[in-house]
Design an enzyme around this catalytic site. Sequence first.
Site, PDB file in Angstrom:
ATOM      1  NE  ARG A   1      -1.384   2.568   3.055  1.00 55.85           N
ATOM      2  CZ  ARG A   1      -0.745   3.412   3.364  1.00 55.85           C
ATOM      3  NH1 ARG A   1      -0.882   4.644   2.659  1.00 55.85           N
ATOM      4  NH2 ARG A   1      -0.428   3.637   4.842  1.00 55.85           N
ATOM      5  CG  ASP A   2       2.880   4.555   2.864  1.00 53.77           C
ATOM      6  OD1 ASP A   2       2.910   5.270   2.138  1.00 53.77           O
ATOM      7  OD2 ASP A   2       3.219   4.753   4.278  1.00 53.77           O
TER       8      ASP A   2
ATOM      9  CG  HIS B   1       2.708   4.438   9.273  1.00 52.81           C
ATOM     10  ND1 HIS B   1       2.573   3.594   8.552  1.00 52.81           N
ATOM     11  CD2 HIS B   1       3.151   5.537   8.283  1.00 52.81           C
ATOM     12  CE1 HIS B   1       2.600   3.941   7.227  1.00 52.81           C
ATOM     13  NE2 HIS B   1       2.998   5.233   7.125  1.00 52.81           N
TER      14      HIS B   1
ATOM     15  CG  HIS C   1       7.112   7.585   5.901  1.00 53.65           C
ATOM     16  ND1 HIS C   1       6.963   7.339   4.536  1.00 53.65           N
ATOM     17  CD2 HIS C   1       5.772   7.346   6.470  1.00 53.65           C
ATOM     18  CE1 HIS C   1       5.549   7.068   4.290  1.00 53.65           C
ATOM     19  NE2 HIS C   1       5.032   7.037   5.374  1.00 53.65           N
TER      20      HIS C   1
ATOM     21  CB  CYS D   1       9.372  12.016  -2.299  1.00 54.86           C
ATOM     22  SG  CYS D   1       9.108  13.430  -3.135  1.00 54.86           S
TER      23      CYS D   1
ATOM     24  CG  ASN E   1       6.257   3.074   4.742  1.00 52.94           C
ATOM     25  OD1 ASN E   1       5.988   2.954   3.541  1.00 52.94           O
ATOM     26  ND2 ASN E   1       5.634   3.715   5.689  1.00 52.94           N
TER      27      ASN E   1
END
Lengths: 328, 328
Positions: free
Chosen positions: A17-18, A211, A213, A244, A253
Site C-alpha cells: 500500500r504505502d 508508522h 518514514h 518521494c 517507510n
Amino acid sequence: MNTSPAPSVLVSEVGPRDGLQSIRRVMPTAAKLRWISALAAAGLKEIEVGSFVPPKLLPQMADIREVVAHALTIPGLHVAVLAPNLRGSQSAFEAGVHKLTLPVSVTDEHSMANIRKTTAQMIEEVREIVALRDAQFPGVQIEAGVSVAFGCTIAGAVSDDQTMRMCVAMAACGVDEVGLSDTSGYANPAQVRRLFRRLQTELGARAGGAHFHNTRGQGLANVVAALDAGVTTIDASQAGLGGCPYAPGATGNIVTEDLAFLLEAMGYDTGIDIDALVAARAILAEALPGEALYGHVPDAGLPKGFGYADGRTPSAPQPEGCLLGVAQ
Amino acid sequence: MNTSPAPSVLVSEVGPRDGLQSIRRVMPTAAKLRWISALAAAGLKEIEVGSFVPPKLLPQMADIREVVAHALTIPGLHVAVLAPNLRGSQSAFEAGVHKLTLPVSVTDEHSMANIRKTTAQMIEEVREIVALRDAQFPGVQIEAGVSVAFGCTIAGAVSDDQTMRMCVAMAACGVDEVGLSDTSGYANPAQVRRLFRRLQTELGARAGGAHFHNTRGQGLANVVAALDAGVTTIDASQAGLGGCPYAPGATGNIVTEDLAFLLEAMGYDTGIDIDALVAARAILAEALPGEALYGHVPDAGLPKGFGYADGRTPSAPQPEGCLLGVAQ
C-alpha cells in the site's frame, strides 16, 4: 536461565500500500499477488495490501479488489487496507478485509492537501465509517492512522497537544486503535517516547502502533523509542519501498528487513524468517526494474552466531566479514 | 519555560580515519586538509584525522604527519588519531596530537587478523604506550577503542563478560577512556544499553564513547540506546564513508549528518551547523569521484520549523514536502 517466552511485536507490512502508492510504475497484478504470498510465507502476519481510492487518482490501486480476494485466501493472514473516505471504506468492508486504516491528518493544511477535507470534516467522516461498520460489518477492525503527528511538511511544527486532540477525537469516534504516523520523517526519539506514552495514558487499550518514514534516516531510532514506550505494532515496508518520486534518496517507510533484524536481535519475537523475507525482494526487483530497493541487512546478511528470539537459527550461511586497514 | 541549557553530546568525526582507511583510492592531501577545515568550520570539535600505520599497509595514511600538522593549526579543534602499536603511538605523540585511540580487540581471532597480536600481547603493548605517554607526553589523552565489543565477524558471538574483561584490563593499563566499538554492525540497542551501563558502573569516569558501524542499518537505533545509558561521546563519519569494498552496500560508520540531526532534534547541543556540514560533502564528491556518499538528511533537508538545541535556526531554506497518493 530465563525460560519465559520472548515478548512479541507485530510487524505490519505496508509495502503493497504505502510503498507502491508512491511509485508511478504500476506493478502487474500477478506480481503483487506473488509478492504478498511471499511476504506472508516469510512470516508476516499482517499486510496492508492496498488502498480503496479512485483508480483515476491512483492507477496503482486499480486492482485492489483482486488483491484483497487473493490475500484473503492466505491462511492466518490479517488483511488490511487503507481508505480515505466513507465510499472507499464501504468498498473495503464489502471486499471482506479484516482491518481498515483511515488516514487522519492532525493539521488542516495536510488534511486538505491529502484528502481534500478539513480535519473537522474528516472527524465527521470517520464517525460515519464507524457507524457503517457497527451496523453492517461488525467484525472489521478500524484503525485511525494519525498523520503528520510529529510535524507537517506544510504547517511545520505540530504540538503534542494538537496531535493528542486528534487522537482523543478518533477514540471518541469509536475506532478500535489510534496509531501515530510520522508521514514525512519529522519525528525524533524523544518526541516519539513522549507522545506514545501519552497516547497510552489517555487512550488505554485504544492506543495503537507506530508508522514511521525513514525520510531523514531516523526510522529505526524512533522504533527504539516506541518500543521503550510499550508500542507492540510497527509498520514497515519491504525494501523501504516508496518515498518521494520528486526527491531522489528521500526514502519511504522504514525497511521491514532491517526492522525485523532489530526486533529479533533485541529479543522480540516477530515470527519472521529474515532470509525468506530478503528472498522476496527478487519479486520486486523483477516487477519494478530500476526502482530503488533500500535496506542494509539484505546486503550485509545476518551476523555470525545470530539467533532468533524464539530460538530458531538462520537457514542461510552467513557471509564473511570484511577486514581492511586497521579496524576499530 | 525551561531555561536550563541543553545537555551537550560530543560528535567525534572519524571520517578522515575510519572512513578513508576503507577506501582504496587515495584522497589527495590538499583535499584532506580542505575537508578537515570544512568539518571543523561546521562545528565539529573533535576529528580523528588519520592513523599512524606503515604507509605500505595503508597508503591512504602516508601523509598523516602533514594532516596532523594542518589540523593542529585549526583553533579549538581536538586533534585525534589512531595507532595500533607503540611505534605508531610514539610518532603520534611526537606529531603533537591531542588524543590517541588504540584499537583493542575483544577476541584473539579479530586481534590477530587486525593487528597481528593476541589480546594478551596487545594489553602489554597498551601498557607500554601509556608508560611512554606518562613519561614524555603527559598531556595526551589515550582512549582504548574496544573492537568487536558486540560480536565478531570471525569468532561470532561475544559475551558481555568477555567485553567487560577487556575494558577492565584497559582501565588497569591506565588509559583515560574506554570506548565500545561495534566494528562490524553486530550490536543491537538492548545490548548497547546493557553494556554501556555496565561500563559506567565498572569504570566510572573512564567509561568512554560509542563507535558504531551502520553495516546492518542499526547505527542510529544503537545511538538512542547509548544516550539512554548516559553516553556523551559518539563517533560518526561524514557521508558514512567507509564500509567494506568487497561488499557493496555494507556501509561504514554511522553518518555524521544524520546523527547530528538526531541529537539536535532530541535536544542535545552538538554545536554543529548541519547545512554547513552537508556542504562539506562537496569536497568528498570532488576528491573521491564514484565513492558512495550515504545519509538521508543531505537528501531530505531539515524539516520545516526545525530549530537547534541551543536556539539557532537553520540558515538554508527548507525543501518542499512531497505529496503523492494518499499519505499516512
